[in-house]
Design a protein around this motif. Structure first.
Motif, PDB file in Angstrom:
ATOM      1  N   MET A 185     -33.639   1.350  35.502  1.00 53.00           N
ATOM      2  CA  MET A 185     -34.229   1.352  34.167  1.00 53.00           C
ATOM      3  C   MET A 185     -34.957   0.045  33.885  1.00 53.00           C
ATOM      4  SD  MET A 185     -32.328   2.298  30.579  1.00 53.00           S
ATOM      5  CE  MET A 185     -30.907   1.334  31.059  1.00 53.00           C
ATOM      6  N   LEU A 191     -38.475   4.837  32.457  1.00 55.13           N
ATOM      7  CA  LEU A 191     -37.115   5.350  32.323  1.00 55.13           C
ATOM      8  C   LEU A 191     -36.497   4.865  31.018  1.00 55.13           C
ATOM      9  CD1 LEU A 191     -35.620   4.899  35.916  1.00 55.13           C
ATOM     10  CD2 LEU A 191     -36.311   7.031  34.810  1.00 55.13           C
ATOM     11  N   ASP A 195     -32.279   8.700  30.315  1.00 55.74           N
ATOM     12  CA  ASP A 195     -32.608   9.147  31.669  1.00 55.74           C
ATOM     13  C   ASP A 195     -31.520   8.796  32.680  1.00 55.74           C
ATOM     14  OD1 ASP A 195     -35.107  10.311  31.078  1.00 55.74           O
ATOM     15  OD2 ASP A 195     -36.071   8.344  31.094  1.00 55.74           O
ATOM     16  N   VAL A 196     -30.763   7.736  32.409  1.00 56.75           N
ATOM     17  CA  VAL A 196     -29.768   7.281  33.384  1.00 56.75           C
ATOM     18  C   VAL A 196     -28.334   7.506  32.903  1.00 56.75           C
ATOM     19  CG1 VAL A 196     -31.327   5.582  34.392  1.00 56.75           C
ATOM     20  CG2 VAL A 196     -29.849   4.906  32.496  1.00 56.75           C
TER      21      VAL A 196
END
Length: 311
Positions: A185, A191, A195-196
């Motif tokens: 990220m 990102l 997203d993570v």
């Protein structure tokens, strides 16, 4: 065509589309949920899997951004709670153990600093767990603290694996260390936090992995991007505690960089191993943080060979 014939034709089409029993599928929130689906405790549809299996669910745009037309993938991991319990970790099904009581004592002042407006602690919900040296039990304490806070009625917890050089949380919880995470990220501005993030079958516990290793990890953690992420994590959700499992203070520079941006720090000290001088040197590295707590870990109980930690 009769009703039975139409039903048989529909089953054939479903099989051809991949909805076979036992397969991991993707679901759109705008579609019906198939018979193989289940709802997790937080209401997200997912496929039941074994230990360490990751599910990727396509969530309709209306659940992320009503103005967008794209779909977003949400990762979810099934944590084997019985396996964690065997490793000595606090779990929702074993709340009367000695270690569960110890972490109830540990978390209470941390939560007070995080959410009591009179505490005067800035960003008190950002808590870094670290140690002087490796092997003192900081990751064990990070995970136990996160699990204990996940039992709270009024708070959620996000566990961030910030031990970017030697992450141990993936092995403990059963997912790949190659999953995109914090470092990815910081390297890729496209990102976002969502997203993570990885949801779990523990209703109030979410994870962010360390991500793929990078030679300039210290510089990434000291960047403006990291500062922006920390601000968002601290302020976006009023009920969320963010725990960072960081590297040891005296072995890497990443922990010192993180420490300068935390609201609270928990320093894990291993009983009968870590010297007083070592602890003093570690404390000097985190003087910038006003709230530092110590966990004396692996202390031997009187009259017993059993080890336990206490606050």
């Amino acid at each position: 065509m009769s009703l039975i014939e139409r039903a048989a034709d529909k089953l054939v089409k479903n099989d051809m589309n991949g909805f076979m029993p036992g397969s991991v599928s993707q679901h759109d929130s705008r579609e019906g949920i198939g018979p193989d689906s289940l709802f997790s405790s937080d209401g997200v549809p997912g496929k039941k899997t074994g230990h360490g299996r990751i599910i990727k669910e396509e969530v309709g745009a209306d659940r992320i951004n009503k103005a967008a037309d794209t779909k977003k993938t949400v990762k979810r991991i099934e944590v084997d709670l019985e396996n964690l319990h065997r490793k000595g970790v606090v779990t929702l099904h074993h709340t009367k153990s000695e270690i569960a009581e110890q972490f109830r004592l540990i978390k209470r002042p941390l939560l007070a600093n995080a959410f009591n407006p009179d505490s005067g602690v800035k960003n008190g919900n950002l808590i870094m767990v670290t140690s002087s040296l490796s092997g003192e039990g900081k990751s064990f304490c990070s995970l136990n603290l996160a699990m204990s806070i996940a039992m709270e009625m009024d708070h959620r917890v996000l566990l961030v694996d910030a031990d970017v050089a030697r992450p141990s949380i993936p092995a403990t919880l059963g997912f790949s260390p190659e999953e995109p995470g914090l470092l990815d990220m910081l390297r890729d501005s496209q990102l976002s936090i969502s997203d993570v993030m990885m949801k779990t079958n523990i209703k109030k516990l979410t994870l962010i992995p360390a991500g793929r290793r990078h030679t300039h990890a210290t510089e990434l953690l000291a960047s403006q991007s990291m500062h922006s992420i920390l601000v968002e994590l601290a302020q976006r959700y009023h009920d969320r505690v963010v725990i960072f499992d960081s590297p040891p203070l005296l072995l890497t520079s990443e922990a010192r960089v993180l420490a300068s941006q935390m609201g609270q720090i928990v320093l894990v000290v291993e009983a009968e191993r870590t010297t007083q001088q070592t602890v003093k040197e570690a404390l000097q590295q985190i003087e910038a943080c006003d709230v530092v707590n110590l966990i004396y870990n692996k202390a031997r109980a009187h009259g017993s060979t059993e080890y336990y930690g206490y606050y």
